[in-house]
Scaffold this active site. Sequence first.
Site, PDB file in Angstrom:
ATOM      1  N   ARG A 560       0.579  -1.030   0.387  1.00  0.00           N
ATOM      2  CA  ARG A 560      -0.397  -0.158  -0.137  1.00  0.00           C
ATOM      3  C   ARG A 560       1.123   0.863  -0.020  1.00  0.00           C
ATOM      4  NH1 ARG A 560      -4.953  -3.033   0.547  1.00  0.00           N
ATOM      5  NH2 ARG A 560      -4.615  -4.513   2.107  1.00  0.00           N
ATOM      6  N   VAL A 561       0.891   2.376  -0.638  1.00  0.00           N
ATOM      7  CA  VAL A 561       1.282   3.225  -0.748  1.00  0.00           C
ATOM      8  C   VAL A 561       1.323   4.459   0.919  1.00  0.00           C
ATOM      9  CG1 VAL A 561       1.440   4.064  -2.991  1.00  0.00           C
ATOM     10  CG2 VAL A 561      -0.013   4.906  -1.991  1.00  0.00           C
ATOM     11  N   ASP A 562       0.656   3.932   1.502  1.00  0.00           N
ATOM     12  CA  ASP A 562       0.615   4.700   2.720  1.00  0.00           C
ATOM     13  C   ASP A 562       1.051   3.473   3.646  1.00  0.00           C
ATOM     14  OD1 ASP A 562      -1.540   2.889   2.623  1.00  0.00           O
ATOM     15  OD2 ASP A 562      -3.612   3.774   3.754  1.00  0.00           O
ATOM     16  N   ASP A 563       1.742   2.299   3.621  1.00  0.00           N
ATOM     17  CA  ASP A 563       2.750   1.835   4.178  1.00  0.00           C
ATOM     18  C   ASP A 563       3.718   2.093   3.657  1.00  0.00           C
ATOM     19  OD1 ASP A 563       0.658   0.427   5.605  1.00  0.00           O
ATOM     20  OD2 ASP A 563       0.226  -1.316   4.008  1.00  0.00           O
ATOM     21  N   ARG A 661       1.140   0.190  13.838  1.00  0.00           N
ATOM     22  CA  ARG A 661       1.918   1.084  13.160  1.00  0.00           C
ATOM     23  C   ARG A 661       1.880   1.920  15.039  1.00  0.00           C
ATOM     24  NH1 ARG A 661       1.308   2.195   7.451  1.00  0.00           N
ATOM     25  NH2 ARG A 661      -1.127   3.233   8.258  1.00  0.00           N
TER      26      ARG A 661
END
Length: 691
Positions: A560-563, A661
Site C-alpha cells: 500500500r502506498v500509505d505503508d 504503527r
Amino acid sequence: HCALSAHRTAGTRSFLSRAWELSEQPLKKLVRRPLRLRLEAGAHEPMEPVSTPYQHSLLKDRSQYDAEWRRSVEDPAGFWGDMASNYHWEQQFETNHQSENFDVRKGKIFQKWFRGGKTNLTYNCLDRHIERGLGDSPALLWEGNEPGTDKVLTYKQVHAAVCQLANWLKANGITKGDAVAIYLPMLPELPIAMLACARIGAVHSVIFGGFSSDALASRVKNCEAKVVITATGGMRGKKAIPLKRIVDKGLAKVSGLVSKVLVYKNPDVPECDWTDGRDVWWQDELASQSTDCAVEWVESEHPLFTLYTSGSTGQPKGVLHTTGGYMLMAGTTTRYVFDLQPGDVYWCTADCGWITGHTYLTYGPLLNGAASVVFEGQPTYPDAGRVWAIVQKYKVKQLYTAPTLIRALINAGDQWVTKYDRSSLAILGTVGEPINPIAWQWYHEVVGEGRCPIVDTYWQTETGAHIITPLPGVWPQPPGCASLPFFGVQPVMLNEKGEELQGAGEGFLAVKASWPSTLRTLFGDHARYETTYFQPFKGYYFTGDGTRRDKEGRYWITGRVDDVINVSGHRIGTAEVEAALTEHPGCSEAAVVGIEHAVKGQGLYAYITLKEGHEYTDALKKELVNIVRSQIGAFAAPDVIHWAPGLPKTRSGKIMRRVLRKIAAKEESELGDTSTLADPAVVDALIANRP
Ligand code: ATP
Ligand code: MG
C-alpha cells in the site's frame, strides 16, 4: 536460500528525498502533497523466473497473450463480445455496449457495460450446464469441520436447493432489487443462498461469519436488508460460533428493518433463542417449496451484491457490483487464470464472506462447470496436515489460497505436506497480500514438487476479479511477481503528479480505463467512491497500491502506498523488507512499519514471529538486521526488532500495519476501526511484549 539471494538486488536503490510522512495520512491529502520519487529504470533486478512443464489449454505463449491483450484493449467491444458469447443472454446487449466516465473533471463517475442486455448469473452458473448435460456432475464438494463429514452436491441438486430458497424468498416478499443479508458458516447453504438471491434479482450482502453483532448490525442497516439468512451456529475447529445469538444481538440494534430471519439448523450447534413471528427454520420452510423457480432476467447493470472490503487500511468500504460485467470477468478470469474446465476439482480456501469467496469459490468455478470445494473448518484442524489431506481426498487440481496460510503451513513443517499425495495438483494460486519469495518457493517446491505454476493474482474487492496476474504455463514466473494485466485491463504506473511512466521503474498503480467488473459505487456513498478511487489521480482509477515494473513489463506489487516508509530519503516498500526478513530460516512472519526518527525522518520497526523451535536471542536479532543489510542495503536495516507472539490480522488474514504503527508509536489508545481485527488479544500481547 543462497541461490535465491544471489538474484536479489544489492542495496543501492536510492530515491530522491522529500519529507514524506505517509503513515496515517488519508489518501486524499497524501496524493495532493508534492511528493517526489525518482524512478530508476531497471534498478530492481527480478529474481530468476521459474518455468514449469504446464501447458495452458487456451494460450501457447507470451506472444499469443500479448496479441490477445492488445486486441482486448484496442477493441473491447469485439473482445468482450466474443467472451460474452460463452454465456446465455436472454436479451442481447447492444454492439457498442460500453459507456463510462472515468474522469472526475468531466462530471459524475459511472460505468455501464453490456448496455441493453438482459441475463441472469444463476442461470449461467447452473441451468446452462444442466441443459448441456452436466447436471449430474458435482458442483459443490462440501468438506465439514470434522474429518469424515462431507457431502457432494451435483449441479441438479444445487439447482433444486437454490430454487427452493428462491421461492421461499419470493413468498416472503423479496422481489427484484431487495437486499438480503447472509450470515452463514461455510456450509453448501452459503453459496446456495447467494445463488438463490441472484436467481430472483435480489441483492445479497454476505457478512463474514466471524463478525461481531455490531459489525453485523451496521452492515444490515447499510444495505437495508429485509431478510437475514443465518444458522444456529457453525464450527471452527473445536470452537462453536453461536451465529444466531449474534444475529439476535445485532438486530436488536436495528429494530424494525428485518422482517424475517431464516435459520438453518446446524446439527453441530443445535440450540438458539427464538423470536416468534420473525424467526423461521430453513429445514421446515424450504421442504415444501417447489424445486423449480422461474429465472428473473435482469439488466446488465442490475445490482448483484454489496460486500465490504477487509478493513486493512481503515473503515471498510461497501462495494457494489452489478450483474453482466461481473459475470463476464468472473467467468473469464477463472477460465484463463486457473485454466479451469468442466469437471475440474478446484479448491479456493477463502470464506464466502470475502470477495475471493464470491468470485473464485462460487461464481467463477460454477460459471465454468467445475466442482468447487467448500471447506467449513480451519486449515490446521485437527492438525497441520488438513489442507493436504483434503487435496488428496478430492484430488484437487487447482488450489487457491493466501500467503498468510502458506506461511502458517511452512511453520508446521514439510512432513505434514509430504505425508499426503499431491499428484493431482496442477496449478497453485495465491491472493491477498504480496507473497514473499521464500513462501513462494516453498509453495512451488514442497507443495507443487516444482511441477505446478503459481498464479500470484493481484486484485481487490473493488476490481471484482483479477486485474494483474500470471497465466499458468504461458510465461516463466519470477517468485513474488503479479506479472501482467488480465485481458481488458490497462494498468498504468503514475508518478506523484499523476503522469504516466513508461518502461521500468516504480510508482503508483492505477488503471486507465473501465473494465467489466469494476465496482460501480460504494453503497449509499457515491461521493466517497469518487474521492477514494478517482480524485487522487484525475482520469484514472487509483488502487492505493504501489508497484514497480521491470524491463519485461511485469508488475511487482510493493504494498500500500500509505505503508511506504521514507528513511533518510530512501523510499522503502514494506513488502521488500519483509521479504528479506523472512529469508532467515527462523523467521515465520515479518511486518514492518515506520516510526519517527530524529535523524532519519523515519526509521524501520520490524515485528517478527518465529518458527517453531527457534528462540529469540540477540544473535538472532543481529542476523535479521544483517539479512536486510545484505539483501537491500544498510539504509533499510530495521532500527527496532519487536518479538511478536502473533500479528494483528484482518479476518481475511491480512496484516493490519496501521495497528502496528500505533503500537510502535506507543499510541495504542488511537487504534482506529478495529472491527475487522481477527483476534484483539494479539494487540495486548504485543503491547506487553514491547522491547
Ligand atoms: P481495505 O480496502 O478496507 O483497507 P483491503 O484492501 O485489504 O481492505 P481487499 O479488497 O480484500 O481489502 O484487498 C485488496 C488489497 O489486497 C489490494 O489492494 C492489495 O493491497 C492486496 N493484494 C491482493 N492481492 C495481492 C497480490 N497478489 N499481491 C500483492 N498485494 C495483493
Ligand atoms: Mg483496499
